[in-house]
Design a protein around this motif. Structure first.
Motif, PDB file in Angstrom:
ATOM      1  N   GLY A   1       0.777  -1.236   0.000  1.00 47.83           N
ATOM      2  CA  GLY A   1       0.000   0.000   0.000  1.00 47.83           C
ATOM      3  C   GLY A   1       0.804   1.278   0.000  1.00 47.83           C
ATOM      4  O   GLY A   1       0.294   2.326   0.404  1.00 47.83           O
ATOM      5  N   VAL A   2       2.050   1.230  -0.485  1.00 47.83           N
ATOM      6  CA  VAL A   2       2.902   2.423  -0.520  1.00 47.83           C
ATOM      7  C   VAL A   2       2.910   2.978  -1.944  1.00 47.83           C
ATOM      8  O   VAL A   2       3.290   2.279  -2.886  1.00 47.83           O
ATOM      9  N   ARG A   3       2.502   4.215  -2.103  1.00 53.03           N
ATOM     10  CA  ARG A   3       2.434   4.823  -3.437  1.00 53.03           C
ATOM     11  C   ARG A   3       3.826   5.112  -3.995  1.00 53.03           C
ATOM     12  O   ARG A   3       4.830   5.055  -3.303  1.00 53.03           O
ATOM     13  N   GLY A   4       3.835   5.470  -5.270  1.00 56.08           N
ATOM     14  CA  GLY A   4       5.095   5.820  -5.917  1.00 56.08           C
ATOM     15  C   GLY A   4       5.991   4.600  -6.067  1.00 56.08           C
ATOM     16  O   GLY A   4       5.562   3.553  -6.543  1.00 56.08           O
ATOM     17  N   ASP A   5       7.234   4.732  -5.649  1.00 55.33           N
ATOM     18  CA  ASP A   5       8.193   3.637  -5.796  1.00 55.33           C
ATOM     19  C   ASP A   5       7.936   2.485  -4.839  1.00 55.33           C
ATOM     20  O   ASP A   5       8.591   1.442  -4.916  1.00 55.33           O
ATOM     21  N   GLY A   6       6.987   2.642  -3.918  1.00 59.58           N
ATOM     22  CA  GLY A   6       6.542   1.545  -3.080  1.00 59.58           C
ATOM     23  C   GLY A   6       7.497   1.154  -1.973  1.00 59.58           C
ATOM     24  O   GLY A   6       8.430   1.882  -1.632  1.00 59.58           O
ATOM     25  N   CYS A   7       7.258  -0.046  -1.434  1.00 59.32           N
ATOM     26  CA  CYS A   7       8.076  -0.529  -0.327  1.00 59.32           C
ATOM     27  C   CYS A   7       9.438  -1.010  -0.796  1.00 59.32           C
ATOM     28  O   CYS A   7      10.393  -1.062  -0.027  1.00 59.32           O
ATOM     29  N   GLY A   8       9.516  -1.396  -2.070  1.00 59.87           N
ATOM     30  CA  GLY A   8      10.791  -1.826  -2.637  1.00 59.87           C
ATOM     31  C   GLY A   8      11.118  -3.292  -2.423  1.00 59.87           C
ATOM     32  O   GLY A   8      12.104  -3.792  -2.962  1.00 59.87           O
ATOM     33  N   THR A   9      10.297  -4.003  -1.657  1.00 57.26           N
ATOM     34  CA  THR A   9      10.635  -5.395  -1.339  1.00 57.26           C
ATOM     35  C   THR A   9       9.587  -6.414  -1.775  1.00 57.26           C
ATOM     36  O   THR A   9       9.917  -7.589  -1.936  1.00 57.26           O
ATOM     37  N   CYS A  10       8.342  -6.013  -1.942  1.00 57.01           N
ATOM     38  CA  CYS A  10       7.324  -6.978  -2.353  1.00 57.01           C
ATOM     39  C   CYS A  10       7.510  -7.323  -3.833  1.00 57.01           C
ATOM     40  O   CYS A  10       8.158  -6.574  -4.575  1.00 57.01           O
ATOM     41  N   PRO A  11       6.972  -8.454  -4.311  1.00 56.12           N
ATOM     42  CA  PRO A  11       7.164  -8.860  -5.703  1.00 56.12           C
ATOM     43  C   PRO A  11       6.717  -7.806  -6.723  1.00 56.12           C
ATOM     44  O   PRO A  11       7.367  -7.615  -7.753  1.00 56.12           O
ATOM     45  N   ALA A  12       5.622  -7.104  -6.436  1.00 56.14           N
ATOM     46  CA  ALA A  12       5.124  -6.082  -7.369  1.00 56.14           C
ATOM     47  C   ALA A  12       6.110  -4.921  -7.479  1.00 56.14           C
ATOM     48  O   ALA A  12       6.369  -4.410  -8.576  1.00 56.14           O
ATOM     49  N   CYS A  13       6.665  -4.501  -6.348  1.00 55.81           N
ATOM     50  CA  CYS A  13       7.630  -3.395  -6.349  1.00 55.81           C
ATOM     51  C   CYS A  13       8.919  -3.790  -7.052  1.00 55.81           C
ATOM     52  O   CYS A  13       9.513  -2.994  -7.791  1.00 55.81           O
ATOM     53  N   GLU A  14       9.362  -5.013  -6.812  1.00 58.52           N
ATOM     54  CA  GLU A  14      10.599  -5.471  -7.439  1.00 58.52           C
ATOM     55  C   GLU A  14      10.456  -5.514  -8.954  1.00 58.52           C
ATOM     56  O   GLU A  14      11.358  -5.094  -9.689  1.00 58.52           O
ATOM     57  N   LEU A  15       9.333  -6.007  -9.436  1.00 55.87           N
ATOM     58  CA  LEU A  15       9.087  -6.073 -10.878  1.00 55.87           C
ATOM     59  C   LEU A  15       9.006  -4.674 -11.478  1.00 55.87           C
ATOM     60  O   LEU A  15       9.608  -4.394 -12.523  1.00 55.87           O
ATOM     61  N   ARG A  16       8.290  -3.806 -10.808  1.00 53.16           N
ATOM     62  CA  ARG A  16       8.134  -2.425 -11.282  1.00 53.16           C
ATOM     63  C   ARG A  16       9.474  -1.697 -11.325  1.00 53.16           C
ATOM     64  O   ARG A  16       9.813  -1.049 -12.322  1.00 53.16           O
ATOM     65  N   GLN A  17      10.264  -1.813 -10.248  1.00 49.61           N
ATOM     66  CA  GLN A  17      11.535  -1.111 -10.173  1.00 49.61           C
ATOM     67  C   GLN A  17      12.538  -1.662 -11.179  1.00 49.61           C
ATOM     68  O   GLN A  17      13.286  -0.899 -11.804  1.00 49.61           O
ATOM     69  N   ARG A  18      12.564  -2.961 -11.348  1.00 47.84           N
ATOM     70  CA  ARG A  18      13.481  -3.573 -12.304  1.00 47.84           C
ATOM     71  C   ARG A  18      13.169  -3.093 -13.721  1.00 47.84           C
ATOM     72  O   ARG A  18      14.072  -2.771 -14.502  1.00 47.84           O
ATOM     73  N   GLY A  19      11.887  -3.002 -14.049  1.00 50.25           N
ATOM     74  CA  GLY A  19      11.500  -2.515 -15.363  1.00 50.25           C
ATOM     75  C   GLY A  19      11.879  -1.067 -15.571  1.00 50.25           C
ATOM     76  O   GLY A  19      12.336  -0.666 -16.648  1.00 50.25           O
ATOM     77  N   LEU A  20      11.693  -0.251 -14.525  1.00 54.67           N
ATOM     78  CA  LEU A  20      12.041   1.164 -14.615  1.00 54.67           C
ATOM     79  C   LEU A  20      13.541   1.332 -14.825  1.00 54.67           C
ATOM     80  O   LEU A  20      13.979   2.119 -15.677  1.00 54.67           O
ATOM     81  N   GLU A  21      14.323   0.602 -14.064  1.00 56.46           N
ATOM     82  CA  GLU A  21      15.781   0.697 -14.200  1.00 56.46           C
ATOM     83  C   GLU A  21      16.232   0.263 -15.588  1.00 56.46           C
ATOM     84  O   GLU A  21      17.120   0.887 -16.188  1.00 56.46           O
ATOM     85  N   GLN A  22      15.629  -0.788 -16.110  1.00 56.46           N
ATOM     86  CA  GLN A  22      15.976  -1.252 -17.455  1.00 56.46           C
ATOM     87  C   GLN A  22      15.643  -0.199 -18.504  1.00 56.46           C
ATOM     88  O   GLN A  22      16.440   0.063 -19.412  1.00 56.46           O
ATOM     89  N   TYR A  23      14.459   0.396 -18.360  1.00 59.11           N
ATOM     90  CA  TYR A  23      14.075   1.408 -19.346  1.00 59.11           C
ATOM     91  C   TYR A  23      14.961   2.640 -19.267  1.00 59.11           C
ATOM     92  O   TYR A  23      15.419   3.168 -20.299  1.00 59.11           O
ATOM     93  N   LEU A  24      15.227   3.126 -18.063  1.00 58.19           N
ATOM     94  CA  LEU A  24      16.052   4.335 -17.906  1.00 58.19           C
ATOM     95  C   LEU A  24      17.474   4.080 -18.403  1.00 58.19           C
ATOM     96  O   LEU A  24      18.093   4.973 -19.014  1.00 58.19           O
ATOM     97  N   ALA A  25      17.995   2.879 -18.173  1.00 58.47           N
ATOM     98  CA  ALA A  25      19.330   2.540 -18.666  1.00 58.47           C
ATOM     99  C   ALA A  25      19.350   2.497 -20.188  1.00 58.47           C
ATOM    100  O   ALA A  25      20.274   3.004 -20.837  1.00 58.47           O
ATOM    101  N   GLN A  26      18.290   1.925 -20.758  1.00 57.67           N
ATOM    102  CA  GLN A  26      18.167   1.880 -22.216  1.00 57.67           C
ATOM    103  C   GLN A  26      18.055   3.278 -22.800  1.00 57.67           C
ATOM    104  O   GLN A  26      18.711   3.617 -23.789  1.00 57.67           O
ATOM    105  N   LYS A  27      17.233   4.110 -22.179  1.00 62.91           N
ATOM    106  CA  LYS A  27      17.033   5.466 -22.667  1.00 62.91           C
ATOM    107  C   LYS A  27      18.326   6.258 -22.576  1.00 62.91           C
ATOM    108  O   LYS A  27      18.682   7.016 -23.494  1.00 62.91           O
TER     109      LYS A  27
END
Length: 222
Positions: free
Chosen positions: A191-217
């Motif tokens: 239930g943490v908005r934005g970048d979230g708690c950083g540890t649950c599976p949903a946050c890990e997937l979201r953050q990993r995708g963001l990092e991949q995209y920003l690195a690509q960009k």
């Protein structure tokens, strides 16, 4: 680009559904959202969906789907069940049986009442947890069933179906809303908005995708 008619977005206020909402606003003349209250793990999700819809000037309808909580106890419907990933090919305990089936069915009933033919959902079979109701074959099958059941012509759109999380962030960026989606949405199981708690599976997937995209960009602009 000529816009299509009226659409309903199945809307949770998360990264995927919010990206789909912005996609819908670009492609359809009229857009509404529907949010489902199934006594999920936290009600922040519903409040987040309401706030985003209001901020974007889009009508939001909240439907009571608490029956799901009764029928399908799991980590998303019970605070006392710890979120766990699936092991040895099993589905994670965040899978809610029948959720997308019921959500899209009730969205279609609502669409029938407001003369909308288009349904939009953020399901994806690329970066997902193995949920069977996120597969393209299920969506196509349900689309046929809904049309037959109500003798109507609905179209289910899945803009994210074949995108991974990095590509979903890319789509948000192309729509000019990457920062908005990153800061305003709620994807976190805790239930943490934005970048979230950083540890649950949903946050890990979201953050990993963001990092991949920003690195690509960043690499593309060198």
């Amino acid at each position: 680009m000529k816009k299509l008619g009226k659409a309903i977005v199945v809307f949770s206020g998360g990264q995927d559904s919010t990206t789909c909402l912005f996609w819908a606003l670009k492609h359809f003349e009229q857009v509404e959202t529907v949010t489902f209250d199934y006594n999920q793990r936290h009600n922040h999700e519903i409040e987040c969906a309401k706030e985003i819809a209001k901020e974007l000037g889009v009508n939001n309808t909240v439907l009571d789907m608490s029956l799901l909580n009764q029928l399908a106890p799991n980590a998303l419907t019970r605070n006392d069940i710890e979120v766990k990933a699936g092991e040895e090919g099993e589905l994670p305990n965040t899978f809610v049986p029948g959720r997308n089936l019921m959500f899209l069915s009730f969205a279609a009933v609502m669409a029938k009442q407001i003369n909308a033919q288009h349904l939009i959902t953020g399901v994806c079979e690329t970066d997902f947890s193995g949920y069977p109701d996120c597969r393209d074959i299920f969506i196509k099958s349900l689309n046929v069933t809904l049309n037959l059941s109500m003798d109507d012509e609905f179209y289910i759109h899945t803009p994210l179906m074949h995108l991974n999380k990095a590509e979903t962030w890319e789509l948000a960026d192309e729509l000019g809303v990457l920062d908005y989606v990153r800061e305003k949405t709620l994807t976190c199981y805790n239930g943490v908005r934005g970048d979230g708690c950083g540890t649950c599976p949903a946050c890990e997937l979201r953050q990993r995708g963001l990092e991949q995209y920003l690195a690509q960009k960043s690499g593309e602009t060198l």
